[in-house]
Design an enzyme around this catalytic site. Sequence first.
Site, PDB file in Angstrom:
ATOM      1  N   GLY A1249     -74.215  -7.225 -12.226  1.00 12.28           N
ATOM      2  CA  GLY A1249     -75.500  -7.825 -12.606  1.00 12.28           C
ATOM      3  C   GLY A1249     -75.446  -8.330 -14.031  1.00 12.28           C
ATOM      4  N   GLN A1250     -76.520  -9.008 -14.436  1.00 14.91           N
ATOM      5  CA  GLN A1250     -76.646  -9.542 -15.790  1.00 14.91           C
ATOM      6  C   GLN A1250     -77.598  -8.648 -16.563  1.00 14.91           C
ATOM      7  OE1 GLN A1250     -74.088 -12.357 -15.471  1.00 14.91           O
ATOM      8  NE2 GLN A1250     -75.492 -12.920 -17.066  1.00 14.91           N
ATOM      9  N   ASP A1386     -89.401  -1.500 -20.414  1.00 18.08           N
ATOM     10  CA  ASP A1386     -88.924  -2.438 -19.382  1.00 18.08           C
ATOM     11  C   ASP A1386     -88.676  -1.707 -18.065  1.00 18.08           C
ATOM     12  OD1 ASP A1386     -88.340  -4.940 -18.427  1.00 18.08           O
ATOM     13  OD2 ASP A1386     -86.265  -4.948 -19.096  1.00 18.08           O
TER      14      ASP A1386
END
Length: 2014
Positions: A1249-1250, A1386
């Site tokens: 993933g990024q 987040d």
Amino acid sequence: MAGTSQRPPSMYWCVGTEGLAVCPGPAMETHNGAEDMGSKLSLPGGSSTVQCPSMEEIHTAYKQRNLSRARDLLRGVCEESESSQEKGQLLSIAAAHGDLETVQFLLTEKRVELPTEPTDDNPAVVAAHFGHAEVVRELLESLPGPCTPQRLLNWMLALACQRGHLEVVKLLVLTHGADPENYAVRKNEFPVIVRLPLYAAIKAGNEDIAIFLLRHGAYFCSYILLDSPEPSKHLLRKYFIEASALPSSYPGKIALRVKWSHLKLPWVDLDWLLDISCQITELDLSANCLPSLPSIIPWGLINLKKLNLSNNQLGELPCVQSSDEIICSRLLEIDISSNKLSHLPPGFLHLSKLQKLTASKNYLERLFEEENATNWIGLRKLQELDLADNRLTELPVQFMHSFKSLTSLNVSRNNLKSFPDPWSCPLKCCKASKNALESLPDKMAVFWKSHLRDADFSENSLKEVPLGLFQLDALMFLRLQGNQLLSLPPQEKWTCTQLKTLDLSRNQLGKNEDGLKTKRISLFTTRGRQRSGTETASMLEFPAFLSESLEVLCLNDNHLDAVPPSVCLLKNLSELYLGNNPGLRELPPELGQLGNLWQLDIEDLNISNVPAEVRKEGPKATLSFLRAQLRKAEKCKLMKMILVGPPRQGKSTLLEILQTGKAPQLAHSEATIRTTKWELQRPAGSKAKVESVEFNVWDIGGPASMATVNQCFFTDKALYVVVWNLALGEEAVANLQFWLLNIEAKAPNAVVLVVGTHLDLIEAKFRVERIATLRAYVLALCRSPSGSRATGFPDITFKHLHEISCKNLEGQEGLRQLIFHVTCNMKDVGSTIGCQKLAGRLIPRSYISLQEAVLAEQQRRSLGDQVQYLTDRQLDQLVEQTPGNDIKDYEDLQSAISFLIETGTLLHFPDTSHGLRNLYFLDPIWLSECLQRIFNIKGSRSVAKNGVIQAEDLRMLLVGTGFTQQTEEQYFQFLAKFEIALPVANDSYLLPHLLPSKPGLDTHSMRHPMANTIQRVFKMSFVPVGFWQRFIARMLISLAEMDLQLFENKKNTKSRNRKVTIYSFTGSQRNRCSTFRVRRNQTIYWQEGLLVTFDGGYLSVESSDVNWKKKKSGGIKIICQSEMRDFSAMAFITDHVNSLIDQWFPALTATESDGTPLMEQYVPCPVCEASWAQHADPNERSESVQYFDMEDCVLTAIERDFISCPRHPDLPVPLQELVPELFMTDFPARLFLENSKLEHTEGENSILGQGGSGTVIYQARYQGQPVAVKRFHIKKFKNSANAPADTMLRHLRAMDAMKNFSDFRQEASMLHALQHPCIVSLIGISIHPLCFALELAPLGSLNTVLSENAKDSSFMPLGHMLTQKIAYQIASGLAYLHKKNIIFCDLKSDNILVWSLSAKEHINIKLSDYGISRQSFHEGALGVEGTPGYQAPEIRPRIVYDEKVDMFSYGMVLYELLSGQRPALGHHQLQIVKKLSKGIRPVLGQPEEVQFHRLQALMMECWDTKPEKRPLALSVVSQMKDPTFATFMYMLPCGKQSAFFSSQSQEYTVVFWDGKEESRNYTVVNTEKGLLEVQRMTCPGMKLSCQLKVQSSVWIATEDQKIYIYSLKGMCPLSVPQQALDTPAVVTCFLAVPVIKKNSFLVLAGLADGLVAVFPVARGTPKESCSYLCSHTANRSKFCIPDEDARQNPYPVKAMEVVNSGSEVWYSNGPGLLVIDCTILDISRRLEPYAAPSMVTSLVCSSDCRGEEMVWCLDDKANCLVMYHSATYQLCARYFCGDPNPLRDTFSVQPSVLETPGSHKTTSKGPVEECIADVSIMYSEELGTQILTHQDSLTDYCSMSSYSSSPPHQDPRSPSSLPSSLTSYSSVPFSANYEDSDRLQEPSVTSDRTEHDLSPMDGETFSQHLQAVKVLAVKDLIWVPRHGGDIIVIGLEKDSGAQRGRVIAVLKARELNRHGVLVDAAVVAKDTVVCSFANENTEWCLAVWRGWGAREFDIFYQSYEELGRLEACTRKRR
């Protein structure tokens, strides 16, 4: 063969020898054989030329490979020749031999031109013939102009195709655009087939060229297929057939996909397909020229799934004689669009699996030919049918109604006169536009109510539409434009609550039947409202529910003469079209309410009530104007002016001059703040539209010490006047910096005037020059050298500067004009009414009324000497009480508050941290006085030692101010916000104003200059306000935490010196990094610095004056000295500096407009420093010390470990010492990865993933274990040694590298500090490459897992238990982070990684990605990063928030867990943020649909807009430990009812009955769906006493002693009974006993007089015979009970149960139980569980630990549960159910007789012998029945009064680990006092509880609430619901060879308290428990619980117990 009879085109004859002219003779066949070339070259005219000998020589030279000689000869001939023709021949020769150099020479130097006619000797043709691609390129590029001659290209292409030169073909087609479909033709010639490129290629056998041509626009023509049948077939088979993605149904063969589309095939040969017909799954023949097909297509392709025949010329498909020939039964999709079919083939009707049929753009006049369609099944699986663009006049019902699965129907653009009647199918999309429909069918809502989403009936001839169209609940898009509608159905009957788009344009709406316009539009045929006179008509109305959903409404091109009022209520509307309604002259002001409207079409309307100039500005301006009208907006000229500046500069004097025009006589007092009003009239000559401006002036002064406090009065949209003394010159200019920075920090982009006073003190002759100089100094402060605005300062230009004399008033008029001019240009940005000028802006009347109310309240409070602030509740009340209030929503209230703040009426700070936003300050003077108390503290040792004050002392300062205990938290947050008092621990605050300006003692004497020192300098353009205060507070917190950590590690070692605390830095040079400790001797801090000394070194941080002209510091200097050369302390300090700047002062990270950074870091070279220290002269320093730029250090560190200093290149400086933070020297050595053991590739396959800011996460292996590696990519220089010295590119790369290092360091440090089982662990870090390794989640992110699992389920895709566990683990992780003062910021499903989806695993998820997490130093946090949709609405710029933002995100994650969907609220960030702040949340479903009541309630609590209403993570964790949380599914109110019955079968239904006789009715509830399936269905008859369902019939007993049997077949309602039976008494209970014979039952009916009636039932109907069993007789004859015994009373049969595998039935007989032997239908035994007057009320069977059957019974008086062993009839246990706190109660279970042969036999004499313990039963009027027992049990049964004296205290439910067995409840929560299982036997139960303490209810009611209602067997547990609504859950467990019972849970849902008492309960479908509650009004409510057995409870308890254990282990490990 189909199609072979077709004649080829007429030009086929033109194949002759002349066609071969393109192919030169055999001499040209080889590259060497060009000797005949000369003879073949011909002139354009065609006549041959005589060859000169030199040409022959050139040929020969080329032939002999003598290239240089050939070139020399050729050049010689060329030099001699003048003829262009000859030169052309030379070019041809060079081209023929591929001599590129010579060709270039001839073209460029000799300017030989290439002819464009394709003759044989054309050089390009020759080069193409021989395949010299580079020569061809050179020749063609030499042609002038953009276009290459097409004839030449085509000739060359045909030639190259024939000769097999692929490179030349590619060049011609791809680069020069030669058309593969064009024939090669010369001038005046006809096209010949052999000159077609594809024909030539195939004929010559050049397969690769043929394929290239076919893929680039060439097609098969009939000549090719006829002349080359085998090559054609070969090409089609080899290159246009591939393996299909669809699975093959043919074993051992590959499924094939035939792609013969876009080839212009004139026919398909049967031979091409025959041998592979069984393998074809996809056949694409679209875009060909097929007029017919071979018979095998499609009928004979057995595995065909997709067929595309679109864009052909098919008039019909091959015929089939019978359905047996159709073997393509697997077909799923057919596209037959764009053909010439007149009807669909009848064979389609046999394709039972077909899902999609596209037949648009044909000539269909009929759907199928009815006469040819025989014995068809119909397309029952068809989902999509597209019949658009045909000629259909009808859709025959017999075909349409067979489409049972249809979801999409498109019949647009046909000639349909009518639409077929709706039928049963899940139709979602229906398009029927552009037909001739005159009406629509009525019954759409019957079949498509919950399915149809998109309906398009536009462009038809509809005069009306049926009501059913507006009763489609799922309808989202309805298009009815272009019809003849006069009206719509009445809106009160609409139910289309999801409607988003409604298009009614181009209709006749507003006309009456005669075609004339009505006076009032009767558009909707609703009930007319009475108007003046006789007029009764109705306006167009829309239902209120559309205000939530409707977004687009089109009413344009109608005959409306007013906007319908209900349109103004559609608040979600974003587009409204009203144009072309000639009668529409006015727009109602109410339209202004539509806040989301961005498109308002009023084209061609003559609107009279909106000025033309407003309309020109667009919809926004129009709506703003209307909104102002609606809200009775008034022009407001009131503004706030703030006068600031250093003390004694003449502020108050200046204000008085401005107000009065005279110089004041008296000096003003030193008050901190004064407020006054001033009205400024428009100066003469001004063109402003406003007459005057009124100012609320706040004159902020006071002593210099109060300067920091005054910033709290700075607000947005005020005019700031900064006053300074011109006479003080440059020194005063330097002082201005503090004020200007303060203003910009607290009110960004504010308008500031800088006014110099004391103008008269500057001599007149020097005045102009002096003022120009001073002005330049002021501008130099706030503008950069390039002239642009400097960051951090207000936007001040020379226009904002003014000078005045307060003595002679010189300049006062100019200042007035300046103030007026500047004020009139100030903009009101972000207003609700629209962007306008501040002066004269329109303000809603209600805001002004509220302002008046607030001012009155302030006046009232100041007169009464009351506190001068309002709480949010008080403000809400004030708003509600304001007359004419129209402030309704949260956003509007915020706008009103903003207005009050901007005009100086209120002070309010929107920070959510600690609830600061809930206070509204009314009087700035009062607030200032409160703050002055703090500033009046002198730094005495008593109150504030070392500038630190204890919280209780700070509270003492609040006494008398009016701040209460409830509001002190907000006050403290206010102090922290403005750096007045900053928290440094939980109970102490730093008061920065008490700190000395310089250190209290000479710090230089402590700093010994030595070599072991490194420094760091931060150079800043400005030091932000509050930086030092916050930095010192953070440092004090961190130092204290480190002391504490060291103290914990050294708990057992005593300190040698009490005054010395120990301080630790980690990291030493040994082995890169390890741990290093020092003794902290002294810590000294002052206003702008801090010094820590320790043995062997010191650490200091202080301000450094970078610029002498700026009195305030311009930077930070850090010095770290260590004898051991351990400089990791530098990393510790720079971390703090950087994180503080990132979070609180991000403006510093920007650059000036010219690109220079606002903050730069420099590292002085320590070697230079050491040598400089020996010199005495300080002036030499700057020359002799090298300052490394931090950027250089970073870029060098990427590649090497040292940096060289230009002053001593031979002595490199180790970077590890210079910049220790980059090398992570403060990390322990064990955390550094050994790169040799890390295996990872950075290929796409290994990317997981990024991350944020360009990081990538890869899958890798470390030491053989899978890990996730988060890699921070830093852009490298290609050659760093020669990199440019100072370029912008270098700076950008360095910034990128620093950002990466900083992010890496922040996240790695955070991960290193976090150790929790639900948080991803750090495995190690690496510097080269820059990355860290983490645990790898085997299943990826929660988002991925949810999306994979969400497809099949509507709610909780992961199942209930796993959802609960994951939610609990996330909350647990959050609670840990918050305890560590970390705000995640987040939280979302992408950052939750999944380890396991097994509910038995202890850890299922872990939180990850702390890239933007915030460390909160008791002060809240700032910053706006996060993910829209998950981000809390309070996260806005400049707003301080706290950990409650994570709880908002947690609510969104819960939504994902429950729904499986992302919380989508729009596509744009602004749209999402706006919706969230308005309180709009994602829609989930009703609790009874979701069926996880508590989690859904928690979700809604978490996403509350007000942070203070959200729960803390810790409280969520404790809530979720209660099993009630997990098991309570939902409650369902069922209205007034009289009786409740459950079904005993596998069904999920329960039934209510109500009423009697004619009004008797029943309601059926489906508990699985949470749905009232049948509501109040009438079924006349007497009141029910009992009900039983047997197979497909229902037995209903009524109070008139009858049993009615109803059939349930065919789902018909109960109306007429099949049979009626009479009974001698009222039936009180039923039981069905299965008999061995199939479909046979015995139905037992227990009667009110104690009899049991037995009805044999076969095939659902009772036999004639019926027998009775008499309890009374059996008691007397068999069990010798005399008639006078109370046990012989006529007791009703209350409970019956099948026991011993159906061989017995036990039933209640008063206090006893009677056993019926089913084999002989006789009463065989009596058991005595209770004594009269108790009655057995409930009976149930279950198994014990050994799997043996046990019977449990319950009574109504003693409230006692009794357990029997069914095989031996032995009473094994008793348990009293009346304990107010039953959790953890245990009771012993006697072994049954079978197990212990010595135990005594049971008899049926009476209750005493059967008791297993010393139990006595007594009955009293007051207390009812009590069981007094003296056994060792957890419940003290000494007397009932032991409960009458103590409240039900909550036991601490901390977990304990018990030995676990298969059915033990090792996980039941136990008190921590009982550690071992032996001591669990003897608890002490206190008996000091008083009944009246328990609750408001009295003692009798209390004992009533504890009365058990029923006993239920749920899996392997016993559930006992009680009247009070709680449920005792009992389990049996093994206990040292024996068994014991234990209460393992008490389930109690507080939500049910208001629904009355628990009346009845039942288990439905084995896994669900339903409890029914009824209140005094006989209103019933169902509570539905998950029926958990021992396994589920075990998993539940173990899940949090195990987590707690792992947490404890982690702590110990640390």
